[in-house]
Design an enzyme around this catalytic site. Sequence first.
Site, mmCIF file in Angstrom:
data_model
loop_
_atom_site.group_PDB
_atom_site.id
_atom_site.type_symbol
_atom_site.label_atom_id
_atom_site.label_comp_id
_atom_site.label_asym_id
_atom_site.label_seq_id
_atom_site.Cartn_x
_atom_site.Cartn_y
_atom_site.Cartn_z
ATOM 1 N N LYS A 33 0.933 -1.253 -0.241
ATOM 2 C CA LYS A 33 -0.046 -0.002 0.013
ATOM 3 C C LYS A 33 0.925 1.226 -0.021
ATOM 4 O O LYS A 33 0.469 2.137 -0.833
ATOM 5 C CB LYS A 33 -0.822 0.150 1.397
ATOM 6 C CG LYS A 33 -2.032 -0.911 1.222
ATOM 7 C CD LYS A 33 -2.789 -0.517 2.435
ATOM 8 C CE LYS A 33 -2.349 -0.315 3.900
ATOM 9 N NZ LYS A 33 -2.172 -1.799 4.589
ATOM 10 N N ARG A 49 11.119 -6.366 5.426
ATOM 11 C CA ARG A 49 10.715 -4.920 5.238
ATOM 12 C C ARG A 49 11.719 -4.193 6.280
ATOM 13 O O ARG A 49 11.911 -4.447 7.258
ATOM 14 C CB ARG A 49 9.370 -4.607 5.524
ATOM 15 C CG ARG A 49 9.002 -3.180 5.479
ATOM 16 C CD ARG A 49 7.629 -2.854 5.178
ATOM 17 N NE ARG A 49 6.733 -3.057 6.486
ATOM 18 C CZ ARG A 49 5.364 -2.758 6.565
ATOM 19 N NH1 ARG A 49 5.093 -2.329 5.511
ATOM 20 N NH2 ARG A 49 4.795 -3.009 7.877
ATOM 21 N N ARG A 80 10.599 -1.796 11.412
ATOM 22 C CA ARG A 80 9.815 -1.367 12.271
ATOM 23 C C ARG A 80 9.469 -1.849 13.459
ATOM 24 O O ARG A 80 9.563 -3.272 13.420
ATOM 25 C CB ARG A 80 8.334 -1.147 11.437
ATOM 26 C CG ARG A 80 8.168 0.293 10.767
ATOM 27 C CD ARG A 80 6.815 0.293 10.048
ATOM 28 N NE ARG A 80 5.675 -0.339 10.333
ATOM 29 C CZ ARG A 80 4.552 -0.286 9.914
ATOM 30 N NH1 ARG A 80 4.409 0.242 8.667
ATOM 31 N NH2 ARG A 80 3.491 -0.716 10.191
ATOM 32 N N ARG A 93 -1.639 -7.833 13.774
ATOM 33 C CA ARG A 93 -2.240 -6.812 12.873
ATOM 34 C C ARG A 93 -2.944 -7.524 11.633
ATOM 35 O O ARG A 93 -3.879 -7.272 11.139
ATOM 36 C CB ARG A 93 -1.007 -5.996 12.239
ATOM 37 C CG ARG A 93 -0.739 -4.926 13.148
ATOM 38 C CD ARG A 93 0.543 -4.549 12.858
ATOM 39 N NE ARG A 93 1.370 -4.165 11.644
ATOM 40 C CZ ARG A 93 2.319 -4.581 11.127
ATOM 41 N NH1 ARG A 93 3.365 -4.876 11.648
ATOM 42 N NH2 ARG A 93 2.608 -3.725 10.154
HETATM 43 P P1 ADP Z 1 0.398 -1.623 8.698
HETATM 44 O O1 ADP Z 1 -0.864 -1.343 7.826
HETATM 45 O O2 ADP Z 1 1.440 -2.057 8.331
HETATM 46 O O3 ADP Z 1 -0.241 -2.003 10.060
HETATM 47 P P2 ADP Z 1 0.313 1.365 9.109
HETATM 48 O O4 ADP Z 1 1.671 1.993 9.142
HETATM 49 O O5 ADP Z 1 -0.613 1.653 8.193
HETATM 50 O O6 ADP Z 1 1.048 -0.206 8.914
HETATM 51 O O7 ADP Z 1 -0.174 1.605 10.835
HETATM 52 C C1 ADP Z 1 0.653 1.425 11.733
HETATM 53 C C2 ADP Z 1 -0.126 1.467 13.082
HETATM 54 O O8 ADP Z 1 -0.865 2.440 13.351
HETATM 55 C C3 ADP Z 1 -1.483 0.279 13.043
HETATM 56 O O9 ADP Z 1 -1.102 -1.133 13.596
HETATM 57 C C4 ADP Z 1 -2.239 0.851 14.167
HETATM 58 O O10 ADP Z 1 -1.742 0.735 15.412
HETATM 59 C C5 ADP Z 1 -1.933 2.201 13.650
HETATM 60 N N1 ADP Z 1 -3.186 2.774 12.726
HETATM 61 C C6 ADP Z 1 -2.793 3.351 11.672
HETATM 62 N N2 ADP Z 1 -3.933 3.708 11.047
HETATM 63 C C7 ADP Z 1 -5.095 3.267 11.757
HETATM 64 C C8 ADP Z 1 -6.540 3.518 11.667
HETATM 65 N N3 ADP Z 1 -7.105 3.878 10.591
HETATM 66 N N4 ADP Z 1 -7.220 2.921 12.652
HETATM 67 C C9 ADP Z 1 -6.562 2.487 13.890
HETATM 68 N N5 ADP Z 1 -5.204 2.353 14.047
HETATM 69 C C10 ADP Z 1 -4.567 2.809 12.820
#
Ligand code: ADP
Length: 241
Positions: free
Chosen positions: A17, A130, A162, A173
């Site tokens: 993404k 990653r 990360r 996740r």
């Molecule tokens: P990934 O898709 O790999 O989990 P992201 O960088 O999109 O990674 O998000 C990292 C973390 O940020 C998520 O695991 C969550 O804790 C939080 N997060 C991000 N976007 C949201 C959202 N829309 N709702 C709730 N938590 C979020």
Amino acid sequence: MVPGVRLVVLGKQGAGKGTQCVRLSHHYVVPHVSTGDMLRGEVKSRTPLGLRAKEQMDSGELIADELIMEMVGRRLSEGDTRARGFVLDGCPRTISQATELASLLLPDHLDLVIDLEVPTPLVLKRLASRRVCVDCGANYSVSSPPLSNWTCDVCGGEVIQRPDDTEDAIRRRLDLYEVQTAPLIDWYRSRDLLASVNGTGAPDVVTRRCVKAIELRRNAGSASRSTEPSSSPVEPETRDR
Ligand code: ADP
């Protein structure tokens, strides 16, 4: 002139993404709005939101819908996103966030929601290797590292694994994705907003598939406007394999 776009990209962790959203935001000249990047920025700056969110993020839990939507609402009300649109990455992640997003955007609407489809064994492989830049979020992998000594090619920041790319947090996740986020695919499909795009293969190839899906949607939209009233529905879903 390049037309803007209001786009949401869905996909499991490791589906690519982030990479595709950056590319699409350049292609359509709109901001890349990533809730993960915004939250990591809050954590780094030790803001009250960042201090509250850090532990949950590191263990792979979701942050409360209200906090996320307040942050997203603020960003989407700024001049650049209002004027040309956005590529939204990481939000919505729950039906309640999707409902709130739809009302935040009124009187505008999303143009399209892309679901990047990648099989789970492949995302697990991608996540394990990653690496990301702590400053600009650029993505690397063990097999495709930065040119010099884990220093970001783009901004010179440190490139690390990360904190939530541990085995336990990845599993959590992905579980949450299935339970909370995957239902959004049907939710958007039933609103005739979904395009499923094959996310496997080289990044350039995947970007071309996404652009094709967006253009198809635009053309279908303008064709139906020019022939209204029309009985032919807009292509509901694009599968390009
Ligand atoms: P990934 O898709 O790999 O989990 P992201 O960088 O999109 O990674 O998000 C990292 C973390 O940020 C998520 O695991 C969550 O804790 C939080 N997060 C991000 N976007 C949201 C959202 N829309 N709702 C709730 N938590 C979020």
